[in-house]
Scaffold this motif. Structure first.
Motif, short mmCIF file in Angstrom:
data_model
loop_
_atom_site.label_atom_id
_atom_site.label_comp_id
_atom_site.label_asym_id
_atom_site.label_seq_id
_atom_site.Cartn_x
_atom_site.Cartn_y
_atom_site.Cartn_z
N SER A 48 0.86 -1.18 0.00
CA SER A 48 0.00 0.00 0.00
C SER A 48 0.89 1.23 0.00
O SER A 48 1.72 1.41 0.90
CB SER A 48 -0.92 0.00 1.22
OG SER A 48 -1.72 1.16 1.25
N VAL A 49 0.77 2.08 -1.03
CA VAL A 49 1.66 3.22 -1.19
C VAL A 49 0.85 4.50 -1.38
O VAL A 49 -0.34 4.46 -1.74
CB VAL A 49 2.61 3.03 -2.40
CG1 VAL A 49 3.48 1.80 -2.21
CG2 VAL A 49 1.83 2.94 -3.70
N LYS A 50 1.53 5.60 -1.15
CA LYS A 50 0.96 6.92 -1.39
C LYS A 50 1.98 7.74 -2.15
O LYS A 50 3.10 7.96 -1.67
CB LYS A 50 0.60 7.61 -0.07
CG LYS A 50 -0.08 8.96 -0.26
CD LYS A 50 -0.48 9.55 1.09
CE LYS A 50 -1.21 10.88 0.89
NZ LYS A 50 -1.60 11.47 2.20
N VAL A 51 1.63 8.14 -3.37
CA VAL A 51 2.51 8.95 -4.19
C VAL A 51 1.70 10.11 -4.76
O VAL A 51 0.65 9.91 -5.36
CB VAL A 51 3.16 8.11 -5.32
CG1 VAL A 51 2.11 7.38 -6.14
CG2 VAL A 51 4.05 8.96 -6.22
N ASP A 52 2.17 11.31 -4.51
CA ASP A 52 1.43 12.53 -4.85
C ASP A 52 0.04 12.46 -4.19
O ASP A 52 -0.07 12.28 -3.01
CB ASP A 52 1.35 12.70 -6.36
CG ASP A 52 2.70 13.14 -6.95
OD1 ASP A 52 3.59 13.50 -6.15
OD2 ASP A 52 2.87 13.10 -8.17
N SER A 53 -0.99 12.57 -5.00
CA SER A 53 -2.35 12.56 -4.45
C SER A 53 -3.01 11.19 -4.54
O SER A 53 -4.20 11.05 -4.26
CB SER A 53 -3.23 13.57 -5.20
OG SER A 53 -3.28 13.28 -6.59
N TYR A 54 -2.25 10.17 -4.93
CA TYR A 54 -2.80 8.84 -5.11
C TYR A 54 -2.36 7.91 -3.99
O TYR A 54 -1.20 7.90 -3.60
CB TYR A 54 -2.37 8.25 -6.46
CG TYR A 54 -2.77 9.10 -7.65
CD1 TYR A 54 -4.09 9.18 -8.06
CD2 TYR A 54 -1.81 9.83 -8.35
CE1 TYR A 54 -4.45 9.96 -9.15
CE2 TYR A 54 -2.16 10.62 -9.43
CZ TYR A 54 -3.48 10.68 -9.82
OH TYR A 54 -3.84 11.46 -10.88
N GLN A 55 -3.32 7.14 -3.49
CA GLN A 55 -3.04 6.15 -2.47
C GLN A 55 -3.77 4.87 -2.82
O GLN A 55 -4.95 4.88 -3.19
CB GLN A 55 -3.48 6.62 -1.08
CG GLN A 55 -3.21 5.61 0.03
CD GLN A 55 -3.62 6.12 1.39
OE1 GLN A 55 -3.79 7.32 1.58
NE2 GLN A 55 -3.78 5.23 2.35
#
Length: 363
Positions: free
Chosen positions: A216-223
């Motif tokens: 589970s990752v969060k990059v910029d505004s996407y998770q």
């Protein structure tokens, strides 16, 4: 009978045509058995690499290309004993004659068969590696196999195209293309700059492993959850269950938060108590909240419940604790349990949280 067999048709005796037909029919009749035999031989040679692979899996991959290959090789070997009919060797274009076209088609068919078999062998090797990767809990190994399977298939396909160009247009064109790459390399690299950067990014992801498939990752505004790492992009299933494609360059260059690698989760609550609350009540409430946190086995030592600040309207109580629970549903249940416990303590001590007054004015 011999007179008929010796009769020449299109530059070759009937006997040769009859022999070729018999050979082709015989090979056509047994091609499936021969192909299965060859596939079984390859399986016997490779089965020690992965005992989980079934013989039928390799046979299904190699059967069709081997059948066509056997027919083609048989045809090429028999056709070598034939003379091309002079009356059919007419010009097609400039000095290019029908015999040249027939030879070219034979070479193309042979190259396509070899290319087909090589691609299927790559699929089989990838299948072996996938079976071995399934034995490990790390999903990155499976994605690593898929990545390099596609990569090597792309390399083999490019080499196959170069060989076909050489067959169709001669070695001079290939040499010119290779020589032209030196001149046009800068322009080609500039045009394919994004693609090359994404390809390099994919190698960085696989070797540096900032995240893996299933994380589970969060990059910029996407998770969301990583579902696939490809040659060009990474596919993420978001919390809204949409499917987002993020270029690998962005996955490498951006600040990425790998939520799966968290060892703890931190919870911070703030309660605003009315200033009418007696100090003794505030002290007892803080002690009870600390006891509530300490009695929960899911909360790690080092929790805090104190009077953090105050002003003319409210006392600000700060509650901070860490938990080893990472999974979403269990984490939500823990927070609910603690929050309900705090509400019950507020009720026991007769403390009501201040409400915001809304003034309505009429125009």
């Amino acid at each position: 009978m011999n007179t008929f067999l010796d009769q020449v048709i299109l530059g070759n005796p009937v006997r040769n045509y009859l022999i070729m037909a018999i050979i082709l029919i015989a090979v056509f009749s047994v091609k499936r058995y021969l192909s299965k035999g060859i596939a079984s031989g390859v399986y016997s040679f490779l089965k020690h690499l992965s005992p989980q692979i079934e013989r039928a899996e390799l046979t299904n991959l190699l059967l069709r290309p081997l059948e066509y290959f056997l027919l083609l090789v048989t045809f090429l070997l028999t056709i070598e004993h034939f003379h091309f009919p002079p009356e059919l060797n007419f010009k097609i274009y400039n000095q290019y004659k029908l015999k040249n076209l027939a030879d070219t088609l034979q070479q193309i068919a042979f190259c396509v068969c070899i290319l087909w078999i090589l691609l299927r062998l790559i699929d089989f090797v990838a299948l072996i590696l996938e079976k071995q990767a399934d034995l490990t809990p790390d999903m990155t190994d499976n994605q690593f196999v898929v990545f390099f399977r596609d990569f090597f298939k792309a390399i083999i396909s490019i080499l196959g195209i170069i060989v076909l160009i050489r067959v169709l247009f001669g070695s001079e064109l290939v040499n010119k293309l290779i020589a032209g790459l030196g001149i046009g390399a800068a322009a080609l690299a500039l045009a394919a700059k994004e693609s090359i950067e994404n390809l390099i990014g994919s190698f960085i992801i696989f070797f540096d492993k900032p995240f893996r498939v299933g994380d589970s990752v969060k990059v910029d505004s996407y998770q969301g959850t990583v579902e696939k790492i490809g040659l060009r992009s990474t596919r993420i299933r978001t919390l809204e269950k949409t499917f987002v494609t993020v270029p690998n360059k962005k996955m490498v260059d951006s600040i990425l938060d790998n939520l799966t690698l968290r060892t703890q989760q931190r919870v911070a609550l703030k309660l605003e108590l009315p200033t009418e609350t007696p100090s003794a009540t505030v002290i007892q409430l803080l002690r009870d909240i600390q006891q509530l946190l300490g009695s929960n086995n899911s909360i790690l030592p080092g929790y805090v419940a104190n009077l953090h600040d105050f002003n003319k309207d409210t006392y600000l109580v700060q509650i901070v604790y860490n938990t080893y629970i990472i999974e979403g549903a269990q984490y939500a249940r823990l927070r609910e349990s603690i929050n309900l416990g705090i509400i019950q303590l507020l009720e026991q001590h007769g403390v009501k949280l201040p409400t915001t007054k809304i003034e309505m004015t009429a125009n």
